[in-house]
Write an enzyme that holds these catalytic residues in place. Structure first.
Site, PDB file in Angstrom:
ATOM      1  CB  CYS A 102     -31.118  26.371   7.346  1.00  0.00           C
ATOM      2  SG  CYS A 102     -30.411  27.699   6.343  1.00  0.00           S
TER       3      CYS A 102
ATOM      4  CB  THR B 289     -28.498  23.974  -1.163  1.00  0.00           C
ATOM      5  OG1 THR B 289     -28.566  22.553  -1.173  1.00  0.00           O
ATOM      6  CG2 THR B 289     -28.262  24.487  -2.574  1.00  0.00           C
TER       7      THR B 289
ATOM      8  CB  THR C  11     -35.301   9.886   0.540  1.00  0.00           C
ATOM      9  OG1 THR C  11     -36.347   9.351   1.363  1.00  0.00           O
ATOM     10  CG2 THR C  11     -34.209  10.478   1.419  1.00  0.00           C
ATOM     11  CB  SER C  12     -36.996   7.672  -3.846  1.00  0.00           C
ATOM     12  OG  SER C  12     -36.304   8.425  -4.815  1.00  0.00           O
TER      13      SER C  12
ATOM     14  CB  SER D 272     -31.230  18.756   6.732  1.00  0.00           C
ATOM     15  OG  SER D 272     -32.203  18.567   5.754  1.00  0.00           O
TER      16      SER D 272
ATOM     17  CD  GLU E 241     -36.271  20.974  -2.440  1.00  0.00           C
ATOM     18  OE1 GLU E 241     -37.498  21.018  -2.614  1.00  0.00           O
ATOM     19  OE2 GLU E 241     -35.479  21.827  -2.862  1.00  0.00           O
TER      20      GLU E 241
ATOM     21  N   GLY F   3     -19.683   5.145 -24.946  1.00  0.00           N
ATOM     22  CA  GLY F   3     -18.615   4.156 -24.778  1.00  0.00           C
ATOM     23  C   GLY F   3     -17.579   4.656 -23.778  1.00  0.00           C
TER      24      GLY F   3
ATOM     25  NE  ARG G  15     -16.540   5.625 -31.381  1.00  0.00           N
ATOM     26  CZ  ARG G  15     -15.243   5.398 -31.412  1.00  0.00           C
ATOM     27  NH1 ARG G  15     -14.411   6.347 -31.800  1.00  0.00           N
ATOM     28  NH2 ARG G  15     -14.761   4.237 -31.035  1.00  0.00           N
TER      29      ARG G  15
ATOM     30  CE1 TYR H  19     -47.470  23.688  13.027  1.00  0.00           C
ATOM     31  CE2 TYR H  19     -48.210  22.233  11.270  1.00  0.00           C
ATOM     32  CZ  TYR H  19     -48.495  23.100  12.307  1.00  0.00           C
ATOM     33  OH  TYR H  19     -49.795  23.388  12.619  1.00  0.00           O
TER      34      TYR H  19
HETATM   35  C1  LIG Z   1     -26.306  17.941  -1.742  1.00  0.00           C
HETATM   36  C2  LIG Z   1     -27.363  18.105  -0.696  1.00  0.00           C
HETATM   37  C3  LIG Z   1     -28.009  19.323  -0.572  1.00  0.00           C
HETATM   38  C4  LIG Z   1     -28.973  19.496   0.439  1.00  0.00           C
HETATM   39  N1  LIG Z   1     -29.559  20.733   0.601  1.00  0.00           N
HETATM   40  C5  LIG Z   1     -30.355  20.941   1.695  1.00  0.00           C
HETATM   41  C6  LIG Z   1     -30.821  22.266   2.005  1.00  0.00           C
HETATM   42  O1  LIG Z   1     -30.557  23.238   1.293  1.00  0.00           O
HETATM   43  N2  LIG Z   1     -31.571  22.427   3.119  1.00  0.00           N
HETATM   44  C7  LIG Z   1     -31.889  21.387   3.949  1.00  0.00           C
HETATM   45  O2  LIG Z   1     -32.574  21.619   4.944  1.00  0.00           O
HETATM   46  N3  LIG Z   1     -31.465  20.132   3.669  1.00  0.00           N
HETATM   47  C8  LIG Z   1     -30.701  19.871   2.577  1.00  0.00           C
HETATM   48  N4  LIG Z   1     -30.237  18.616   2.306  1.00  0.00           N
HETATM   49  C9  LIG Z   1     -30.591  17.506   3.202  1.00  0.00           C
HETATM   50  C10 LIG Z   1     -31.545  16.515   2.565  1.00  0.00           C
HETATM   51  O3  LIG Z   1     -32.820  17.067   2.438  1.00  0.00           O
HETATM   52  C11 LIG Z   1     -31.502  15.224   3.396  1.00  0.00           C
HETATM   53  O4  LIG Z   1     -30.241  14.631   3.172  1.00  0.00           O
HETATM   54  C12 LIG Z   1     -32.633  14.296   3.036  1.00  0.00           C
HETATM   55  O5  LIG Z   1     -33.867  14.794   3.454  1.00  0.00           O
HETATM   56  C13 LIG Z   1     -32.427  12.884   3.639  1.00  0.00           C
HETATM   57  O6  LIG Z   1     -32.121  12.958   4.992  1.00  0.00           O
HETATM   58  P1  LIG Z   1     -30.884  12.115   5.571  1.00  0.00           P
HETATM   59  O7  LIG Z   1     -29.698  12.440   4.745  1.00  0.00           O
HETATM   60  O8  LIG Z   1     -30.795  12.385   7.021  1.00  0.00           O
HETATM   61  O9  LIG Z   1     -31.260  10.614   5.302  1.00  0.00           O
HETATM   62  P2  LIG Z   1     -32.115   9.663   6.274  1.00  0.00           P
HETATM   63  O10 LIG Z   1     -33.377  10.351   6.678  1.00  0.00           O
HETATM   64  O11 LIG Z   1     -31.236   9.128   7.339  1.00  0.00           O
HETATM   65  O12 LIG Z   1     -32.505   8.493   5.282  1.00  0.00           O
HETATM   66  C14 LIG Z   1     -31.617   7.417   4.969  1.00  0.00           C
HETATM   67  C15 LIG Z   1     -32.407   6.368   4.202  1.00  0.00           C
HETATM   68  O13 LIG Z   1     -33.458   5.848   5.020  1.00  0.00           O
HETATM   69  C16 LIG Z   1     -34.691   5.944   4.362  1.00  0.00           C
HETATM   70  N5  LIG Z   1     -35.756   6.174   5.341  1.00  0.00           N
HETATM   71  C17 LIG Z   1     -35.745   7.007   6.417  1.00  0.00           C
HETATM   72  N6  LIG Z   1     -36.903   6.946   7.077  1.00  0.00           N
HETATM   73  C18 LIG Z   1     -37.688   6.045   6.419  1.00  0.00           C
HETATM   74  C19 LIG Z   1     -39.010   5.532   6.600  1.00  0.00           C
HETATM   75  N7  LIG Z   1     -39.781   5.952   7.594  1.00  0.00           N
HETATM   76  N8  LIG Z   1     -39.465   4.621   5.711  1.00  0.00           N
HETATM   77  C20 LIG Z   1     -38.706   4.202   4.684  1.00  0.00           C
HETATM   78  N9  LIG Z   1     -37.464   4.655   4.449  1.00  0.00           N
HETATM   79  C21 LIG Z   1     -36.944   5.553   5.312  1.00  0.00           C
HETATM   80  C22 LIG Z   1     -34.527   7.130   3.407  1.00  0.00           C
HETATM   81  O14 LIG Z   1     -35.456   7.062   2.346  1.00  0.00           O
HETATM   82  C23 LIG Z   1     -33.091   6.949   2.950  1.00  0.00           C
HETATM   83  O15 LIG Z   1     -33.063   6.021   1.894  1.00  0.00           O
HETATM   84  C24 LIG Z   1     -29.309  18.412   1.289  1.00  0.00           C
HETATM   85  C25 LIG Z   1     -28.657  17.182   1.140  1.00  0.00           C
HETATM   86  C26 LIG Z   1     -27.680  17.026   0.173  1.00  0.00           C
HETATM   87  C27 LIG Z   1     -26.973  15.700   0.076  1.00  0.00           C
END
Ligand SMILES: Cc1cc2nc3c(=O)[nH]c(=O)nc-3n(C[C@H](O)[C@H](O)[C@H](O)COP(=O)(O)OP(=O)(O)OC[C@H]3O[C@@H](n4cnc5c(N)ncnc54)[C@H](O)[C@@H]3O)c2cc1C
Length: 388
Positions: A132, A166, A373-374, A134, A371, A347, A276, A240
């Site tokens: 936990c 999760t 974002t891209s 986020s 874990e 299809g 198919r 951290y």
């Molecule tokens: C189904 C699901 C399961 C999850 N499970 C867990 C879990 O078990 N434990 C947990 O702790 N978290 C969990 N998460 C949270 C997940 O790790 C976060 O959603 C993720 O890290 C992105 O954070 P955010 O949603 O706040 O997006 P944001 O950080 O707000 O990002 C939004 C967009 O901005 C872009 N962005 C942000 N900062 C920058 C930058 N500096 N440069 C370029 N682009 C940037 C991002 O790439 C993204 O495209 C889960 C999320 C989902 C949807």
């Protein structure tokens, strides 16, 4: 050439125990999970009997040492389990992934002997964990977390709200990151283990999601929730490090989830194009379709190489940070692309729930979000390139 040169085994050649393990997990998934996949997706809930069977199979405690009742496997075994399960259902894949590559991994690496004795045997029997980090205001900027922990008697009182967790519904232990000293910035972050039922801790609403619907994603609420100091994972102010190091490894698990998903989409498509018929023959006989299948297979193979390489580097104690970032971004893009092509080749049938590929397309999307974002993976790769 000197005859003393030692050959390095090919990445995708599995050792005998690895091959047996992968095949047994896949056979289990095919037999026990496949019939339940649609129902679990529709109801957005795991089948509880299935969870019991996952414990019996040993995939909920892959790396827990045998002395604690676990399977005594490697990180690579965890990756094989996540891949094999996700080939059938990526929701089960993420349950097993979080349990092994984040939760158990963190307890094994950072837990005191007391915490290991308390939790490791339970992971091998019936305990599910959650990780936990986020919050509403801190996702990519994870260390901006607002959850606070204040010293109280022999423990710390946690107050705050976590989001997107999760396994939130199924877990009975939660690794919770909170800041004990906001003035110190990220150096105040501390990892606590909180058991379900601790006063002041409640699991809040469950998200209604696009994909991996059977996997629960929940908010967690902490209101003056007191946990003893013995429940701290690692040292005070070192949370951290716990977070960074486990997430670096967990990312490889997500790569495995996306790899399994892409392999599953390819499996379904190969079967379908042989059955198919259009223009008087199976659509798989058209070269245009064959080339599309070949591209899907190329994508799956490159992904497998990246995932296996990252996992093997990790097990061998070599640096793997950039490789894991590349593996996660590539695998999640491949999963989306391969699942999308699977729908095209099905299809109209690809677009409806009666067939399995629309679910895989929905499930693929999460790989580019959680874990890290891209964009966060691209930052890691670029930092390495530029030495910054
Ligand atoms: C189904 C699901 C399961 C999850 N499970 C867990 C879990 O078990 N434990 C947990 O702790 N978290 C969990 N998460 C949270 C997940 O790790 C976060 O959603 C993720 O890290 C992105 O954070 P955010 O949603 O706040 O997006 P944001 O950080 O707000 O990002 C939004 C967009 O901005 C872009 N962005 C942000 N900062 C920058 C930058 N500096 N440069 C370029 N682009 C940037 C991002 O790439 C993204 O495209 C889960 C999320 C989902 C949807």
């Amino acid at each position: 050439m000197s005859q003393t040169l030692t050959a390095i085994p090919a990445l995708t050649r599995l050792a005998e125990d690895e091959a047996i393990f992968r095949d047994s997990v896949y056979e289990f998934a095919d037999r026990e999970i496949r019939p339940l996949t649609r129902e679990m997706d529709d109801h957005a809930k795991f089948n509880p009997d299935l969870i019991k069977k996952l414990f019996e199979l040993g995939v909920m405690s892959v790396e827990v040492p045998e002395s604690y009742g676990g399977a005594g496997g490697t990180f690579f075994h965890s990756v094989l389990a996540v891949e094999s399960l996700s080939r059938v259902d990526p929701s089960i894949g993420v349950l097993v992934d979080v349990q092994n590559t984040l939760v158990i991994n963190a307890v094994m690496k950072w837990g005191s002997d007391e915490l290991k004795r308390k939790y490791l045997p339970k992971f091998a029997t019936n305990l599910i964990g959650a990780y936990c980090l986020s919050e509403a205001g801190s996702g990519s900027d994870a260390f901006a977390l607002a959850t606070r922990a204040t010293e109280k008697g022999d423990g710390f009182a946690i107050t705050g709200r976590k989001l997107w967790i999760t396994n939130g519904n199924e877990a009975d232990m939660f690794i919770v990151f909170a800041n004990v000293n906001p003035d110190a910035g990220y150096r105040g972050i501390t990892a606590f283990i909180v058991d379900r039922g601790t006063p002041g801790f409640t699991v809040g609403k469950k998200e209604d999601k696009l994909g991996i619907r059977a996997s629960s994603t929940c908010e967690l609420l902490f209101e003056d929730c007191v946990v003893p100091k013995s429940q701290i994972l690692g040292d005070v102010g070192k949370g951290y490090k716990v977070a960074i190091e486990t997430l670096n490894e967990g990312r490889i698990g997500i790569g495995a989830q996306m790899l399994g998903l892409a392999q599953g989409a390819l499996d379904h498509t190969i079967k379908y194009v042989k059955e198919r018929k259009q223009f008087g023959k199976a659509i798989g006989e058209f070269q245009g379709v064959q080339f599309q299948l070949a591209r899907m297979a190329m994508d799956v193979e490159t992904t497998r190489l990246l995932v296996y390489n990252s996992a093997r580097l990790r097990d061998a104690g070599h640096p793997f940070l950039t490789e894991a970032a590349i593996c996660k971004i590539h695998s999640s893009e491949v999963a989306e692309r391969v699942a999308s092509m699977a729908i095209n080749l099905y299809g109209g049938n690809g677009f409806v729930k009666e067939y399995p590929v629309e679910k895989l397309y929905r499930d693929a999307k999460i790989g580019q979000i959680y874990e890290g974002t891209s964009n966060m993976q691209l930052m890691t790769i670029a930092k390495d390139l530029l030495g910054s």
